[in-house]
Structure formats: structure tokens, C-alpha cells
Write an enzyme that holds these catalytic residues in place. Structure first.
Site, mmCIF file in Angstrom:
data_model
loop_
_atom_site.group_PDB
_atom_site.id
_atom_site.type_symbol
_atom_site.label_atom_id
_atom_site.label_comp_id
_atom_site.label_asym_id
_atom_site.label_seq_id
_atom_site.Cartn_x
_atom_site.Cartn_y
_atom_site.Cartn_z
ATOM 1 N N ASP A 159 -0.627 9.921 4.164
ATOM 2 C CA ASP A 159 0.329 8.881 4.515
ATOM 3 C C ASP A 159 0.085 7.662 3.645
ATOM 4 O OD1 ASP A 159 1.184 10.584 6.483
ATOM 5 O OD2 ASP A 159 0.222 9.512 8.134
ATOM 6 N N ASP A 201 -5.521 13.851 8.692
ATOM 7 C CA ASP A 201 -4.802 13.417 7.505
ATOM 8 C C ASP A 201 -5.569 12.261 6.882
ATOM 9 O OD1 ASP A 201 -4.377 11.328 9.210
ATOM 10 O OD2 ASP A 201 -2.200 11.533 9.321
ATOM 11 N N ASP A 215 -4.929 8.358 5.430
ATOM 12 C CA ASP A 215 -3.989 7.238 5.370
ATOM 13 C C ASP A 215 -4.429 6.215 4.327
ATOM 14 O OD1 ASP A 215 -2.664 8.382 7.558
ATOM 15 O OD2 ASP A 215 -3.937 7.305 8.989
#
Length: 505
Positions: free
Chosen positions: A429, A330, A332
Site C-alpha cells: 500500500d 502487507d 505500507d
């Protein structure tokens, strides 16, 4: 070849009949381009080094005058492995793992054979753990400069399988033991080849040493191999690969008799959360790695959105990509601004506005917004793995492929295919931090996990302080220590500053 063994004769024989005059690299044909040799002058002298370089070049070897990134083999004479490492550090070369450090005996064997020979154990300059640094290796990852160059991957890969299995079984003590041992091995600038190399290293308990010894002797760990074939491990590994599925859900599904994702999806009585539904819907995309190019493309989307509402905002990529990784699961981001933290309503509105904008743009596939729970009077958490109190958004964005640099791909082939999906689902995120806590948030969200654990342990046990993603509290002086940068936090803790790419513990 006697000339190589009698260096004192070289100057006298230089002008004798049959000796070759000094030659340039360009006049020699390179026959063995797969390796690049650098010969250390230390303890050898310029005359002997020049002779050996010319000899190697005449035989078709590529030899560099200066140490560079292209060098693959470093040859030394009358130098120990520790001395060569010290010499490399003096030349700002902290990462010695990319070089083969070899004794002159290997070079001699190559010259006799007229071609490269395998670097046997007797040729390699061995480095013991006790000799490659002054003093002992710290038990804390925050006192070790750990880059992505892992010389002991065969050991740490096995450890990480065991760690994962212990996590699945919630067996914390051996889990932490193997995590700390793996962290130490990742730091070492040499490969462990015998048990004596572990002498003086911290975190190497009996169970750890048994696994290392088996890998040295057998080439693999039977324990790690058994785990990989264990049905429970395989099921948990599969379940947690779904976005929104943790250990409790995995345990529940396993007890219900599920062993595959198809079985889970086929059960109509099972109630999935919104996050889990999104996880199944975009499973293939989310399972694949996020590349650095994709992370950079997502970064542009995030910055464009945030700067629409906060033009002076700091939008910083954190996590593995900030530590120099080329791939991740992912992306961030930490968001802050000089105005954040002063006006609570403005702080809470930023992510709401960004989310609304992405909805209008058709980029938002899923989001879960968690509001801030921070209380100003609260001390830093005593728990090493405690969650912080920042406002967060866990989202899945639609990344259109044209936003990614695909210059190396053949776009014409893709255009010929019918109904080709032109986007990829990417997990993103977002964390919003008040400006006065930005340095602490940046340090905490950069990682790695083991680095952060050890940093907090160090603060508690060595400095009588409490550290989390919000603040640093000095229990002796009973004050919070302010910091405008990560460097200041390290200074408060009495630690040498480590760059983000040196925190890959």
C-alpha cells in the site's frame, strides 16, 4: 541449609574450616544452562548476595553478576512484586515479562534439591494491577506504553476471536468492549492469574470478567471455542482471507449458500471485481505472512522507484513493521517530499510514474489507484474510523527471491528443482501525503488500530480537539495546530510521546 536462613552468621563463618573461598564463575561447571539467575542485592546486602551466588555456582547453576538480556530468573528477598518492578524500571527495564520474579524461597528449594525446581505459586512474586504503576491505568491506549511483549496472550487470543465474530455480525458495542479490554491486558507487565488482579483496571465489564474467569479456572474460553466451530464464522473467516473481499461480499456469498472458496470459484455466474480476481489468482502468496526480510526487500524496490522521480522524497515504512513486528500481511509506505502539496499536479503524478515504471520492469501484478479527495476547507473528520483523503495505491508486487536475504537457506537444493517459482506476490500500500500533513499521516498510518481509535477519542473528549490523518483542530481556539513531527502532535495533545513500538495496543 540453615546458613541461608541466618544471614547474620555468614560473615563470622566465612573463614571457618570447611567454608569455600570466593570463586569465579569460570571455575564452576554449569549443569543447568537452561536458566540464568540474577540475585537482587536490594534489602539483602552485598555479603549475603555474594555467598548465595557462590553457593548456586558450586551446585551447577549459572548466576550473572549484572542484570542482562540473558537472565531468566530474578530472585529477591523481602521484596514485594511491586518493589521488584519499581527496581527494574529504575534500571531501564520496562519489560519484566521476560523474567520470572521469584522469592528467595524458590532459590532455597533449588539449593536443597541440588537442581532447579518448578516455580510454584508460593514462590512467585505476585503483582497487583493497582501496585505496578502509580495511580490508575488509563482507559486510553495513547496513555499506555504497549510493546509486543504480551503477558496475557491466552486471554487476548480468546478476545480477538470474539471481536472478529462480532465484526462479522456487525455488532459494534460488544466488539469495541472486547477490543478495549484486550488492549488493556496487552499493556500489563504481568500475567493475570486471579480475578483480584483486575482490580482497578479500566474496560473490564461483567461480560469481559466472565470470559477471563473461565480461562483462569478452565484454561480456555468455551465461548471462543464455540465461535471457532460456528459455520458462519468459519465461512466469513475464509472469505475475507481473499484480497478484495469484505464483510458485504462475505455476507452475500454466505446467503448464496457458499461455504468454501472452491464453491465460489466454481460458480460461473458470479461476477468478481478486479481486486477479487487478483486475490484468487495470488491467494496462496497473499495468505502467507510477509517476513521482515521480505518487507525490507520491498522497501528497496519502492524507494528505488520513488527516488527516480523525487530524489528528496521521504519514503517511510508504516503499519506493523514500523511498530517492530517481524511478520505482517502487507507492507505500507508513506511518501512525501518538501515539494509535495505546493504543486498539485506534481503530487498526483508521483504514483502514476511509479506504476508505469513497475509495469515496464514487470514487477506490477495488480494495482488500484485512488486519487486524492482532500478539500483544504474540510475539518478533521468527526468519525473515529473515517478514511483519509490522500492519494493511494493498493498494489501487488512481484518480489523475486534473490532480492530477499536467504543466506540461511540451502540454495543448492532449490536450484535442483525444475520450474521452481522464483518470486512471491506481496501486497503493498502506497500513500502520498503533502509535506505539511506528513507528521499527521505518519501518526495515523503507523497504528495500531486501537491506538489510533483511542488517540482520536482522547483528543475529542479530553482536549476538545479533532484529530485525523490530515490535521489537528482546536475547537476552543478555532485553529489548526501545525506539527512537523509526531512528537509535536503528542505535545499539542498534552501527552507523553510514545515510540512506534510502544503503540501495539
Amino acid at each position: 541449609m540453615d546458613k541461608i536462613r541466618t544471614p547474620s552468621l555468614f560473615p563470622q563463618r566465612k573463614k571457618q574450616k570447611g567454608m569455600h573461598p570466593p570463586i569465579s564463575l569460570s571455575s564452576c561447571e554449569v549443569k543447568f544452562s537452561e536458566l540464568v539467575i540474577f540475585i537482587m542485592e536490594r534489602k539483602m546486602g552485598v555479603t549475603r548476595r555474594t555467598f548465595l551466588m557462590e553457593l548456586a555456582r558450586r551446585k551447577g547453576f549459572r548466576v550473572e553478576n549484572e542484570l542482562s538480556d540473558s537472565v531468566t530468573h530474578i530472585v529477591a528477598e523481602n521484596n514485594s512484586g511491586a518493589e521488584v518492578l519499581e527496581w527494574l524500571r529504575g534500571h531501564k527495564m520496562r519489560d519484566s515479562s521476560r523474567f520470572e520474579l521469584l522469592d528467595i524461597s524458590w532459590f532455597t528449594a533449588c539449593m536443597e534439591a541440588g537442581k532447579p525446581v518448578n516455580s510454584e505459586k508460593k514462590h512467585r512474586l505476585m503483582v497487583k494491577a493497582s501496585s505496578f504503576v502509580a495511580g490508575t491505568v488509563s482507559q486510553y491506549a495513547c496513555q499506555r506504553r504497549t510493546t509486543l511483549n504480551n503477558c496475557n496472550k491466552k486471554f487476548t487470543d480468546a478476545f480477538e476471536i470474539l471481536v472478529e465474530n462480532y465484526e462479522f455480525r456487525e455488532n459494534e458495542v460488544p466488539c469495541l468492549a472486547f477490543m478495549r479490554a484486550a488492549s488493556v491486558l496487552k499493556f500489563l507487565p504481568f500475567t493475570i492469574v486471579r480475578m483480584e488482579d483486575l482490580e482497578g483496571l479500566p474496560c473490564m465489564g461483567g461480560e469481559i470478567r466472565n470470559v477471563i474467569e473461565e480461562i483462569i479456572e478452565e484454561g480456555e474460553s468455551s465461548r471462543a471455542k464455540d465461535v471457532l466451530t460456528d459455520e458462519r464464522y468459519q465461512s466469513f473467516k475464509l472469505f475475507i482471507s481473499v484480497f478484495g473481499v469484505g464483510l458485504k461480499t462475505s455476507e452475500k456469498w454466505y446467503r448464496m449458500g457458499f461455504r468454501t472458496l472452491e464453491e465460489v470459484k466454481a460458480d460461473k455466474t458470479l461476477k468478481l471485481s478486479r481486486m477479487q480476481k487478483a486475490g484468487f489468482l495470488y491467494y496462496e502468496d497473499l495468505l502467507s505472512h510477509v517476513s521482515k526480510a521480505e518487507a525490507d526487500a520491498v522497501s528497496l524496490i519502492v524507494k528505488d522507484a520513488v527516488w527516480t522521480f523525487l530524489p528528496d522524497a521521504l519514503v517511510t515504512i508504516t503499519g506493523g513493521f514500523r511498530r517492530g513486528k517481524k511478520i505482517g500481511h502487507d507492507v505500507d509506505f508513506l511518501i512525501s517530499s518538501p515539494g509535495l502539496g505546493q504543486e498539485e499536479e506534481e503530487e498526483e503524478e508521483v504514483l502514476h510514474k511509479v506504476i508505469d515504471l513497475w509495469k515496464k520492469q514487470g514487477l506490477l501484478l495488480y494495482y488500484d489507484l485512488i486519487e486524492s479527495t482532500f478539500e483544504q476547507a474540510k475539518l478533521p473528520s468527526r468519525k473515529v474510523d473515517a478514511f483519509d483523503h490522500f492519494q493511494k495505491c493498493f498494489a501487488i508486487l512481484k518480489l523475486h527471491q534473490q532480492r530477499v536475504d536467504t543466506s540461511s537457506c540451502d540454495a543448492s537444493k532449490e536450484s535442483d528443482k525444475a520450474e521452481v517459482k522464483d518470486w512471491k506476490a506481496i501486497r503493498v500500500d502506497l500513500v502520498v501525503s503533502p509535506f505539511e500533513q506528513y507528521a499527521y499521516a505518519l501518526l495515523g498510518w503507523t497504528g495500531s488500530r486501537q491506538f489510533e481509535r483511542d488517540l482520536r477519542r482522547y483528543a475529542t473528549h479530553e482536549r476538545k480537539m479533532m484529530l485525523d490523518n490530515h490535521a489537528l483542530y482546536d475547537k476552543t481556539k478555532r485553529i489548526f495546530l501545525k506539527a512537523k513531527s509526531e512528537e509535536e502532535i503528542f505535545a499539542h495533545l498534552g501527552l507523553d510521546y510514545l515510540e512506534p513500538w510502544e503503540r501495539n495496543a
